[in-house]
Design a protein around this motif. Structure first.
Motif, mmCIF file in Angstrom:
data_model
loop_
_atom_site.group_PDB
_atom_site.id
_atom_site.type_symbol
_atom_site.label_atom_id
_atom_site.label_comp_id
_atom_site.label_asym_id
_atom_site.label_seq_id
_atom_site.Cartn_x
_atom_site.Cartn_y
_atom_site.Cartn_z
ATOM 1 N N LEU A 174 0.845 -1.188 0.000
ATOM 2 C CA LEU A 174 0.000 0.000 0.000
ATOM 3 C C LEU A 174 0.882 1.240 0.000
ATOM 4 O O LEU A 174 1.852 1.325 0.769
ATOM 5 N N LEU A 175 0.538 2.195 -0.835
ATOM 6 C CA LEU A 175 1.324 3.417 -0.976
ATOM 7 C C LEU A 175 0.525 4.624 -0.496
ATOM 8 O O LEU A 175 -0.659 4.751 -0.794
ATOM 9 N N PHE A 176 1.210 5.508 0.225
ATOM 10 C CA PHE A 176 0.650 6.786 0.650
ATOM 11 C C PHE A 176 1.484 7.856 -0.035
ATOM 12 O O PHE A 176 2.703 7.903 0.140
ATOM 13 N N GLU A 177 0.848 8.699 -0.833
ATOM 14 C CA GLU A 177 1.566 9.610 -1.725
ATOM 15 C C GLU A 177 1.764 11.020 -1.176
ATOM 16 O O GLU A 177 2.089 11.929 -1.937
ATOM 17 N N ASN A 178 1.577 11.224 0.105
ATOM 18 C CA ASN A 178 1.746 12.545 0.709
ATOM 19 C C ASN A 178 2.698 12.458 1.893
ATOM 20 O O ASN A 178 3.057 11.368 2.331
ATOM 21 N N ALA A 179 3.042 13.599 2.431
ATOM 22 C CA ALA A 179 3.881 13.623 3.632
ATOM 23 C C ALA A 179 3.109 13.038 4.806
ATOM 24 O O ALA A 179 1.901 13.258 4.942
ATOM 25 N N LEU A 180 3.793 12.292 5.644
ATOM 26 C CA LEU A 180 3.179 11.765 6.858
ATOM 27 C C LEU A 180 2.970 12.915 7.838
ATOM 28 O O LEU A 180 3.848 13.770 7.998
ATOM 29 N N THR A 181 1.819 12.905 8.512
ATOM 30 C CA THR A 181 1.502 13.961 9.478
ATOM 31 C C THR A 181 1.058 13.411 10.823
ATOM 32 O O THR A 181 0.888 14.175 11.763
ATOM 33 N N GLU A 182 0.849 12.113 10.924
ATOM 34 C CA GLU A 182 0.376 11.498 12.171
ATOM 35 C C GLU A 182 1.530 11.480 13.177
ATOM 36 O O GLU A 182 2.500 10.728 13.005
ATOM 37 N N PRO A 183 1.450 12.269 14.264
ATOM 38 C CA PRO A 183 2.579 12.412 15.189
ATOM 39 C C PRO A 183 3.089 11.089 15.778
ATOM 40 O O PRO A 183 4.299 10.865 15.831
ATOM 41 N N ALA A 184 2.200 10.221 16.214
ATOM 42 C CA ALA A 184 2.633 8.954 16.830
ATOM 43 C C ALA A 184 3.341 8.065 15.808
ATOM 44 O O ALA A 184 4.320 7.381 16.131
#
Length: 89
Positions: A60-70
């Motif tokens: 699975l690919l996520f194409e944006n910057a990660l923002t979830e702090p944990a």
């Protein structure tokens, strides 16, 4: 894009495996690199269910910057070598 994260789910078993992920998930849209199927992870209730066939894999690919702090904190610890994971648990 400039940002891309991958989540690899590996099933080495003889039966399909159902993965239920509800911790350290980045909200937003994830896309299967293999089938182009899309999965939406809701903010506030980050849950994802994916079935991987026997002896199969899902990427699975996520194409944006990660923002979830944990999630970012956990990844930073892993990359710094402070935590070594040896199992899927």
């Amino acid at each position: 894009g400039k940002n891309q994260s991958a989540l690899v789910l590996l099933n080495k078993g003889d039966k399909p495996a159902r993965f239920r992920l509800n911790k350290l998930m980045q909200p937003g849209e994830w896309r299967s690199a293999l089938s182009e199927q899309r999965y939406t992870v809701a903010a506030g209730h980050p849950k994802l269910k994916v079935t991987v066939p026997a002896h199969g894999v899902e990427v699975l690919l996520f194409e944006n910057a990660l923002t979830e702090p944990a999630l970012i904190e956990a990844l930073n610890r892993l990359q710094a070598g402070k935590v070594r994971r040896t199992s899927g648990e």
